[in-house]
Design a protein around this motif. Sequence first.
Motif, PDB file in Angstrom:
ATOM      1  N   UNK A   1       0.848  -1.199   0.000  1.00  0.00           N
ATOM      2  CA  UNK A   1       0.000   0.000   0.000  1.00  0.00           C
ATOM      3  C   UNK A   1       0.879   1.243   0.000  1.00  0.00           C
ATOM      4  N   UNK A   2       0.452   2.285  -0.710  1.00  0.00           N
ATOM      5  CA  UNK A   2       1.201   3.547  -0.658  1.00  0.00           C
ATOM      6  C   UNK A   2       1.243   4.067   0.787  1.00  0.00           C
ATOM      7  N   UNK A   3       2.411   4.499   1.210  1.00  0.00           N
ATOM      8  CA  UNK A   3       2.617   4.885   2.611  1.00  0.00           C
ATOM      9  C   UNK A   3       1.626   5.939   3.090  1.00  0.00           C
ATOM     10  N   UNK A   4       1.402   6.980   2.304  1.00  0.00           N
ATOM     11  CA  UNK A   4       0.500   8.056   2.745  1.00  0.00           C
ATOM     12  C   UNK A   4      -0.940   7.579   2.870  1.00  0.00           C
ATOM     13  N   UNK A   5      -1.386   6.751   1.939  1.00  0.00           N
ATOM     14  CA  UNK A   5      -2.750   6.223   2.009  1.00  0.00           C
ATOM     15  C   UNK A   5      -2.898   5.298   3.211  1.00  0.00           C
ATOM     16  N   UNK A   6      -1.890   4.477   3.442  1.00  0.00           N
ATOM     17  CA  UNK A   6      -1.917   3.570   4.589  1.00  0.00           C
ATOM     18  C   UNK A   6      -1.910   4.358   5.885  1.00  0.00           C
ATOM     19  N   UNK A   7      -1.090   5.393   5.943  1.00  0.00           N
ATOM     20  CA  UNK A   7      -1.021   6.245   7.144  1.00  0.00           C
ATOM     21  C   UNK A   7      -2.388   6.872   7.426  1.00  0.00           C
ATOM     22  N   UNK A   8      -2.998   7.444   6.396  1.00  0.00           N
ATOM     23  CA  UNK A   8      -4.299   8.111   6.578  1.00  0.00           C
ATOM     24  C   UNK A   8      -5.358   7.113   7.039  1.00  0.00           C
ATOM     25  N   UNK A   9      -5.428   5.957   6.392  1.00  0.00           N
ATOM     26  CA  UNK A   9      -6.422   4.948   6.765  1.00  0.00           C
ATOM     27  C   UNK A   9      -6.141   4.392   8.155  1.00  0.00           C
ATOM     28  N   UNK A  10      -4.875   4.137   8.447  1.00  0.00           N
ATOM     29  CA  UNK A  10      -4.507   3.593   9.755  1.00  0.00           C
ATOM     30  C   UNK A  10      -4.807   4.554  10.893  1.00  0.00           C
ATOM     31  N   UNK A  11      -4.445   5.805  10.724  1.00  0.00           N
ATOM     32  CA  UNK A  11      -4.698   6.801  11.771  1.00  0.00           C
ATOM     33  C   UNK A  11      -6.201   7.002  11.957  1.00  0.00           C
ATOM     34  N   UNK A  12      -6.959   7.042  10.858  1.00  0.00           N
ATOM     35  CA  UNK A  12      -8.413   7.175  10.979  1.00  0.00           C
ATOM     36  C   UNK A  12      -9.015   5.992  11.740  1.00  0.00           C
ATOM     37  N   UNK A  13      -8.541   4.789  11.418  1.00  0.00           N
ATOM     38  CA  UNK A  13      -9.021   3.602  12.124  1.00  0.00           C
ATOM     39  C   UNK A  13      -8.643   3.617  13.601  1.00  0.00           C
ATOM     40  N   UNK A  14      -7.432   4.054  13.892  1.00  0.00           N
ATOM     41  CA  UNK A  14      -6.982   4.118  15.294  1.00  0.00           C
ATOM     42  C   UNK A  14      -7.787   5.145  16.067  1.00  0.00           C
ATOM     43  N   UNK A  15      -8.064   6.284  15.450  1.00  0.00           N
ATOM     44  CA  UNK A  15      -8.903   7.295  16.115  1.00  0.00           C
ATOM     45  C   UNK A  15     -10.305   6.742  16.386  1.00  0.00           C
ATOM     46  N   UNK A  16     -10.833   5.983  15.443  1.00  0.00           N
ATOM     47  CA  UNK A  16     -12.155   5.367  15.640  1.00  0.00           C
ATOM     48  C   UNK A  16     -12.098   4.368  16.794  1.00  0.00           C
ATOM     49  N   UNK A  17     -11.038   3.560  16.840  1.00  0.00           N
ATOM     50  CA  UNK A  17     -10.897   2.602  17.940  1.00  0.00           C
ATOM     51  C   UNK A  17     -10.801   3.312  19.286  1.00  0.00           C
ATOM     52  N   UNK A  18     -10.155   4.464  19.291  1.00  0.00           N
ATOM     53  CA  UNK A  18     -10.053   5.249  20.533  1.00  0.00           C
ATOM     54  C   UNK A  18     -11.359   5.941  20.892  1.00  0.00           C
ATOM     55  N   UNK A  19     -12.322   5.964  19.945  1.00  0.00           N
ATOM     56  CA  UNK A  19     -13.568   6.666  20.191  1.00  0.00           C
ATOM     57  C   UNK A  19     -13.403   8.169  20.014  1.00  0.00           C
ATOM     58  N   UNK A  20     -12.411   8.556  19.207  1.00  0.00           N
ATOM     59  CA  UNK A  20     -12.095   9.981  19.041  1.00  0.00           C
ATOM     60  C   UNK A  20     -12.247  10.443  17.598  1.00  0.00           C
ATOM     61  N   UNK A  21     -12.952   9.664  16.787  1.00  0.00           N
ATOM     62  CA  UNK A  21     -13.090  10.047  15.376  1.00  0.00           C
ATOM     63  C   UNK A  21     -14.163  11.100  15.171  1.00  0.00           C
TER      64      UNK A  21
END
Length: 179
Positions: free
Chosen positions: A159-179
């Motif tokens: 996966x392209x690094x920037x796309x993976x970073x954006x998707x990963x951080x968005x998912x992590x924020x959702x897991x934290x309940x902070x999205x």
Amino acid sequence: MSAARSDTRQRIQEVARELFAEKGVQRTSLQDIAARLGITKPALYYHFTSRDDLVRSIVAPLIDGGEQFVLECEQAVGLTPTRLLEGYFDYFYAHRADLVTVVSELSTIANLGLVDSMLAWRERLSRVIYGPDQTLEQAVRAVIALGGLQDCCLQFPDAPAEALRAAGVAGALAALGLD
């Protein structure tokens, strides 16, 4: 340390990483590494006293850098969860080759005492995100978010690094309940 010795150490570490990825740490002998390098086993022993010493030399910079990252997060004023997660992703993405060694050989790395450091980082970063009096739910969310973000660096190598970073951080924020 002379430049030649440093270069040889680095070559040994590079070949060890390759063999560890191919065969695993436990199934890779120092003789295997020496043979691939075209050096004698005693020459390898000049640089590393054991396989554990070699593994430690590969993984220690990951641990040291991670400790520095966590300290910086703990000391940062106004650090947002998004910035913390982006930095966490960037750190592990940059060190994903060594992370493969850690993940593929958890028992070996645990015996060296290195897994404990990584687990402690998650706990400390959870406190940065939620504060010192986090609930069990918040602690669990942090483990899922940070562990999942770390895993994304390995799970999606093409996966392209920037796309993976954006998707990963968005998912992590959702897991934290902070999205």
